[in-house]
Design an enzyme around this catalytic site. Structure first.
Site, short mmCIF file in Angstrom:
data_model
loop_
_atom_site.label_atom_id
_atom_site.label_comp_id
_atom_site.label_asym_id
_atom_site.label_seq_id
_atom_site.Cartn_x
_atom_site.Cartn_y
_atom_site.Cartn_z
N ARG A 123 65.13 -23.67 124.66
CA ARG A 123 64.31 -22.65 125.33
C ARG A 123 62.91 -23.14 125.69
NH1 ARG A 123 60.99 -18.77 125.10
NH2 ARG A 123 61.35 -16.75 126.11
N MET A 124 62.71 -24.44 125.71
CA MET A 124 61.41 -25.01 126.10
C MET A 124 61.41 -25.29 127.60
SD MET A 124 59.59 -24.95 123.38
CE MET A 124 58.25 -26.11 123.63
#
Length: 217
Positions: free
Chosen positions: A196-197
């Site tokens: 999720r970066m």
């Protein structure tokens, strides 16, 4: 026995995003040039209808609505789509001339978001595009009072046949139909990444030009 369908379990639905990082040093100096690069990537990847975009509008009272429309042109002035001026989106834009666009290119783990002010394009440009459409689409533009309630499908089909008989070759341009241009004030490019970066780079219009900013995912 209860035949009511049960909703699926959604908590475990997830995809792992992995791709090249989106770095400030790798993007174009303005969002229209960068959009062209990414749009070509979407074409090369074989995405179905890469020009499909979600258009979000709101009424004067703030009631939002969204739908999918097709991008039919863009340049440094903005992004163009066509519709019935009397449709819900047309009425929203008459009351509140701002909109948001979203290009959801999920297969290549990318999204583009656009926000901006909206204006009607000149009638001559709308007419030129209208005449380039297939005959059936031109009749359909006349037959459908877009967003209005229709009693039956048969009523709609009968209206189409009536207008096709009236104009068997070259239907005129409706005065209630035409193009809108979204002039961007913000354009965000989203690239999916692991854990999720995700990468989010936003171009924001300022008086001297465009400012490029990184947003937290």
């Amino acid at each position: 026995m209860d035949a009511t369908p049960r909703p699926p379990v959604l908590a475990g639905l997830r995809r792992t995003y992995e791709g090249e990082p989106l770095l400030e040093s790798d993007v174009a100096p303005d969002p229209i040039a960068q959009f062209t690069v990414w749009f070509q990537d979407a074409l090369d990847a074989g995405l179905p209808e890469p020009n499909a975009m979600i258009l979000a509008t709101a009424s004067a009272g703030g009631r939002p609505s969204a739908r999918t429309v097709l991008l039919k042109g863009y340049d440094e002035r903005g992004f163009v789509f066509y519709t019935n001026y009397e449709s819900r989106k047309g009425r929203d834009l008459a009351e509140n001339a701002r909109a948001s666009l979203l290009f959801p290119w999920h297969p290549i783990r990318r999204q583009v978001r656009v926000e901006g002010a909206v204006t009607r394009i000149p009638h001559e440009e709308s007419a030129e595009y209208f005449r380039s459409r297939p005959y059936g689409s031109r009749i359909g533009a006349w037959a459908s009072r877009q967003s209005a309630v229709v009693r039956t499908r048969e009523e709609l089909d009968a209206r189409y046949e009536e207008l096709a008989a009236r104009w068997p070759e070259d239907p005129p341009v409706p005065d209630f139909w035409g193009g809108f241009r979204v002039a961007p004030v913000e354009v965000e490019f989203w690239q999916g990444q692991l854990d999720r970066m995700h990468d989010r780079l936003r171009y924001r219009r300022t008086r001297p030009g465009w400012v490029l900013e990184r947003l937290a995912p």
